[in-house]
Design an enzyme around this catalytic site. Structure first.
Site, PDB file in Angstrom:
ATOM      1  N   ASN A   9      37.100  53.976  34.413  1.00 17.76           N
ATOM      2  CA  ASN A   9      35.648  54.164  34.726  1.00 17.76           C
ATOM      3  C   ASN A   9      35.603  55.532  34.618  1.00 17.76           C
ATOM      4  OD1 ASN A   9      32.908  55.031  34.944  1.00 17.76           O
ATOM      5  ND2 ASN A   9      33.323  53.910  37.494  1.00 17.76           N
ATOM      6  N   TRP A  10      35.122  56.477  33.739  1.00 18.39           N
ATOM      7  CA  TRP A  10      35.048  57.853  33.223  1.00 18.39           C
ATOM      8  C   TRP A  10      34.331  58.419  33.677  1.00 18.39           C
ATOM      9  CZ3 TRP A  10      37.483  58.415  27.380  1.00 18.39           C
ATOM     10  CH2 TRP A  10      38.737  57.151  27.756  1.00 18.39           C
ATOM     11  N   LYS A  11      33.299  57.643  34.248  1.00 20.28           N
ATOM     12  CA  LYS A  11      31.663  58.021  35.044  1.00 20.28           C
ATOM     13  C   LYS A  11      31.392  59.472  33.918  1.00 20.28           C
ATOM     14  CE  LYS A  11      33.633  57.241  39.390  1.00 20.28           C
ATOM     15  NZ  LYS A  11      33.752  56.779  41.072  1.00 20.28           N
ATOM     16  N   HIS A  94      27.830  49.119  40.199  1.00 20.25           N
ATOM     17  CA  HIS A  94      28.494  50.516  40.212  1.00 20.25           C
ATOM     18  C   HIS A  94      27.888  51.247  41.606  1.00 20.25           C
ATOM     19  CE1 HIS A  94      30.913  53.584  40.990  1.00 20.25           C
ATOM     20  NE2 HIS A  94      31.769  52.910  40.546  1.00 20.25           N
ATOM     21  N   GLU A  96      27.304  53.591  42.705  1.00 22.47           N
ATOM     22  CA  GLU A  96      26.750  55.283  42.349  1.00 22.47           C
ATOM     23  C   GLU A  96      25.451  54.952  41.858  1.00 22.47           C
ATOM     24  OE1 GLU A  96      30.063  56.739  40.028  1.00 22.47           O
ATOM     25  OE2 GLU A  96      31.492  56.937  42.462  1.00 22.47           O
ATOM     26  N   GLU A 167      34.068  46.705  45.576  1.00 23.46           N
ATOM     27  CA  GLU A 167      34.757  47.905  45.479  1.00 23.46           C
ATOM     28  C   GLU A 167      33.948  48.543  46.645  1.00 23.46           C
ATOM     29  OE1 GLU A 167      35.610  50.497  41.847  1.00 23.46           O
ATOM     30  OE2 GLU A 167      33.308  50.605  42.623  1.00 23.46           O
ATOM     31  N   GLY A 173      35.826  57.391  45.329  1.00 20.46           N
ATOM     32  CA  GLY A 173      35.926  58.964  45.068  1.00 20.46           C
ATOM     33  C   GLY A 173      36.336  59.876  46.462  1.00 20.46           C
ATOM     34  N   SER A 213      39.588  54.851  44.934  1.00 16.11           N
ATOM     35  CA  SER A 213      41.034  55.744  45.318  1.00 16.11           C
ATOM     36  C   SER A 213      42.440  54.857  44.998  1.00 16.11           C
ATOM     37  CB  SER A 213      40.578  55.639  46.845  1.00 16.11           C
ATOM     38  OG  SER A 213      39.698  56.220  46.548  1.00 16.11           O
ATOM     39  N   GLY A 234      38.612  55.102  39.020  1.00 13.19           N
ATOM     40  CA  GLY A 234      37.760  56.097  38.974  1.00 13.19           C
ATOM     41  C   GLY A 234      38.580  57.614  38.923  1.00 13.19           C
ATOM     42  N   GLY A 235      39.110  57.509  39.599  1.00 17.00           N
ATOM     43  CA  GLY A 235      39.297  59.757  39.003  1.00 17.00           C
ATOM     44  C   GLY A 235      40.565  59.662  39.077  1.00 17.00           C
TER      45      GLY A 235
HETATM   46  C1  PEP Z   1      34.689  54.153  40.996  1.00 16.60           C
HETATM   47  O1  PEP Z   1      34.591  54.766  40.955  1.00 16.60           O
HETATM   48  O2  PEP Z   1      34.470  52.652  40.591  1.00 16.60           O
HETATM   49  C2  PEP Z   1      36.297  54.042  41.967  1.00 16.60           C
HETATM   50  C3  PEP Z   1      36.752  53.184  41.752  1.00 16.60           C
HETATM   51  O3  PEP Z   1      36.458  55.158  41.826  1.00 16.60           O
HETATM   52  P1  PEP Z   1      37.653  56.343  41.925  1.00 16.60           P
HETATM   53  O4  PEP Z   1      39.000  55.245  41.845  1.00 16.60           O
HETATM   54  O5  PEP Z   1      37.817  57.664  42.221  1.00 16.60           O
HETATM   55  O6  PEP Z   1      37.419  55.856  44.028  1.00 16.60           O
END
Ligand code: PEP
Length: 250
Positions: A9-11, A94, A96, A167, A173, A213, A234-235
């Site tokens: 997920n490049w957000k 998600h 967010e 999640e 994040g 994470s 994500g990151g």
């Molecule tokens: C996400 O946004 O779905 C996510 C899991 O982010 P991260 O891996 O950065 O925690």
């Protein structure tokens, strides 16, 4: 045997050309047929990215969709628009989106249904806050998100077309990953909830990812748990770490 699915997920990162450059820099390093690999760029990069994913080794996902088919919904994107760009997966619900854009389980459910109806597989995100975990309300929170998110979705569609991503919000994040035992416990619970609604056959087939994470160091352990069928990243999906995660050791 459930095929693992690892999605990046490049957000709201990378312009279209940056997204293209990044993907080209890792594409040749992704060489696994054992895992479904998905990248989810922002809307403005979907077209550029679909053009370099022709061989289907990596699949295209979107980060969101609107449930209405068309009309006066300024700023929104329909399922048909995603379909026109050969999008195969779409993240919905998600945390967010739920937190900053006030998406409810009902909104999420509408998105899930309209995606399935038009042939795109939803990645339905669920998860608890730290407060909910500390108050031991995590299971009821996630159960409700699953039940309301999948309301009126058929057993066959859950079995074949839905991916669920557990999640925990406190892990997204933050650099704080759920332990493999915590992640496994909730993914097993989600499978139990699916079994209660749809039966064993569906629950044994539905794929449940962990997200929060995930990185190159913790991916192996998480991805080798019995009920964890992949990761939503994500990151780390914005870096070469994604290659290591996809090529995890099983
Ligand atoms: C996400 O946004 O779905 C996510 C899991 O982010 P991260 O891996 O950065 O925690």
């Amino acid at each position: 045997m459930r095929k693992k699915i690892i999605a990046g997920n490049w957000k709201m990162n990378y312009t279209a050309s940056q997204a293209e450059d990044f993907l080209l820099s890792i594409l040749d390093l992704i060489n696994t047929d054992e895992v479904d690999v998905v990248v989810c760029p922002n809307y403005t990069a979907l077209d550029r990215i679909q053009n370099i994913l022709d061989d289907k080794k990596v699949k295209l996902g979107a980060q969101n969709v609107y449930f209405e088919p068309k009309g006066a919904y300024t700023g929104e994107i329909s399922v048909d628009m995603l379909n026109a760009l050969n999008v195969e997966y779409c993240i919905v619900g998600h945390s967010e989106r739920r937190q900053y854009f006030n998406e409810t389980n009902l909104d999420v459910n509408k998105k899930v249904k309209v995606l399935i109806e038009k042939g795109i597989k939803p990645i339905l995100c669920v998860g608890e806050t730290l407060e909910e975990r500390n108050e031991n309300k995590l299971f009821e929170k996630v159960e409700l998100q699953i039940k309301e998110g999948l309301l009126d979705v058929s057993a066959e569609d859950v079995k074949n077309n839905v991916v669920i991503a557990y999640e925990p919000i406190w892990a997204i994040g933050t650099g704080v990953t759920a332990t493999s035992a915590q992640a496994e416990e909730m993914c097993a619970y989600i499978r139990k909830v699916i079994a209660q609604i749809y039966g064993e056959n569906v629950s044994e087939s539905v794929r449940i990812q962990y997200g929060g994470s995930v990185n190159a160091k913790n991916a192996n352990e998480l991805l080798n748990m019995d009920n964890i069928d992949g990761a939503l990243v994500g990151g780390a999906a914005l870096t070469n770490d994604f290659v290591a995660i996809v090529n995890y050791e099983n």
